[in-house]
Every structure is written in C-alpha cells, then in structure tokens.
Design a protein around this motif. Sequence first.
Motif: not given
Length: 391
Positions: A255, A259-260, A271, A355, A357-362, A370
């Motif tokens: 992943e 970051e948003k 993103w 991590q 709040n504005n981050q995701n693992w994808a 995204y």
Amino acid sequence: MKNEKNWETWNDDKLHAFQEDFIVWYEQEKRNLPWRVNLDPYRIWISEIMLQQTRVDTVIDYYYRFMEWFPTIQDLADAPEDKLLKAWEGLGYYSRARNLKVAAQQIVTDFNGQMPNSIDEIRQLKGIGPYTAGAIGSIAFNLPEPAVDGNVMRVVSRLFEIDADIAKAGSRKVFEEAMYKIIDQKRPGDFNQAMMDLGSAICTPTSPKCEECPIQSYCLSYEKNTMTNFPVKSKKLKPKDVYYIGGIMENKQQEFLLEKRDSKGLLANMWLFPIEEVSKERFEFLQKTWVKEEQQLTLDFEEPLLVAEENSEIFEGYTNVVWQKRSLGEVTHIFSHLKWHILVFYGRQTGLIEQKNNQNWAMKEDFSNYVFPKPQQKMVELYKQDFKTEK
C-alpha cells in the motif's frame, strides 16, 4: 497607431457582405463537436467552461464523461465533490469544476432548474464572465452578444489593426465595441462560433494561414502585410519557482501513503503522495547527490534495498522509512502563477508510521478511487517507469 476605430468606416453593404461570406464559410467548414449537436444551454455552458485554457482535442473525452455522469443541471447541483473532481481530473484549474456546481445550485434555487435566458441573469451565475455569458446567450438563445476570448481578440485585432494590448483587462472594451459592430444580428451564435473556429484553425498566433482565410478581403492587416504585428500583447510574468521533495512510501502490504490537501487553496481536497516544500539550495543538493544509478529497484520486499546512509532522512517525521539511495527523477508542473519542481523519492516502511487524519494507505489498484491532480499523476507515472511495473 492610436487605436483608430477602423470598424466605423464600414458601411452597411460592406458589413452585410462580410457577415454573409463569414457565415457561408462557417456552414461549410464548421468543426463537428459534440456540444454542437443541439442548442441545449447546459451542454454549451459545460463545454465553454471546459474549453477555458484547454485545447479542444483534450476536452472532448472529458466532456462525454462529464455529461454521462451529470446529464442534467440537477445532477450537477447534487454531485458529491469527490465525484465532480474525479470527472475533472487532469483538466486543471479545479475551481472551474467547483464553480460549476455552485452555479448549478443557483440555477436550481433561483431559476427553477432552467438556465436563465438573459445576459444579465447568466452573468449572475458563479464562474461565468463576459465571454461565457456571450457564448451561452448567443448560441443557446440567439442573443446578439459577442463572445470575446483570446482567439476572437486575435482575429479582430488583425481585421481592424487594433493595437490595444490584449494582456490588459481594460482593452477588452475595445474588442467588444468592434464585435458589437460586426456581429450578425440574425445568427449571433453561428457568428461567434465562426470566430472561434477561424482563430483556432486559420488565424493562429504564429504563421496565420491567410490564403485560406474567408475574410481575407476585409482584413486590414492582410492588406498592409502587418499580420505578425497583431495582436499586441505584453509579456506575462514568469511563474514563481517552488521546490518540493515528494515521497512515494510503500508498506509490506504493498500500500502507498496518500495525503489529502486542505479544503482551501491550490489543489484543494485532492490526493498526492506526501510532499514537502524545501529551499532551492536543498533541492539542488539532493538532485546532485542522490543521483540515479543503473540498478533498478526490485519490488521483492525480501531482497535488500540500495539505501541511503543511516540517519539520512528525506522527510522530517518519517523516521521509520528506508529510502532508496537515489531519486526517481523530477516532476514539474506549471500553474498560472507557480511552477512546481518535485524531486521524487521512493521508500519502504520499516516500522510504524503515525498516520495523520488527512492520510490513507491505498493499493495501487485503488488509485482510480482517488482524485489525483496532474502533479500526482506525473509522480505515479515516474514510479511506473522507474520500476517497470504494469499500468
């Protein structure tokens, strides 16, 4: 030259002959474009916003997708922002898409869901200026209103040898005055579209094809061989250079950290891989010392990485990442006032990364879910090229 109003010298016979010749040419040579299939003001509006600062060939596929996803003004007014931005992804100038939704909501609230049919009311809609209002009004509602953009200013400046600087906002009035004089009152929409097509295909910025021009016999600059003197345009300020390092970070589950962006400002709510602004000196130091090597980095996590010296961090705050000892290359992207330079690095997670709040693992396969702006798309492509991965 002192901005003589040469259009005032035309008598009615010359004006009518000009309009007839121009419309006949348009009927024979007009481009086959999807938004010209009918006179639906919604289709015309969407196409004109998309065409701002974007080539026709680029817009067509976006237009088809947009109309499929949001076939009515009500659909656009109700559109989730992520889906709206996804439809716009790659076109740039994302405020255009956000303004479309606001304007659609205005139409639903203030005009019973129907595009208003007067210039003053059209101008009340978010994101619609004089050009777009003129295009919608003339094409959809047959209002004798000019649609003056860069193409039109170029054509008209050569037609009448107008030396007003087109880079200055105040010059617009001169070109509008000329257009009000020459626009075909009976077929203003066709006249405006003829101007657009002529400026796009024949009366081009450099090397205009004067021998193919349908209004050559009326053109003052052709008569005097001064075509290349027009339009007059002062030089635009050079975009400011801004320097970033970008981090493509992957964990053992394959992943990637995304970051948003903030909800306001450049690329709002979109993103990217994490980026960090640095000085030009820092950027150039990393560029020179972390150079590409012949070795390609394997995607097998069991094989050792060619890594940087211990404790040499790329990003502050990402200590549990092992960085490859070279950059993947540089990505550049020009906005209207800024030029981004992003030096891209690849790293693997070795421990817990806190991590935000504005981050995701994808997963890479989920990137299509995204909204990626152009700089992010370029970083993804750089990664794919470097690691020879499949699209």
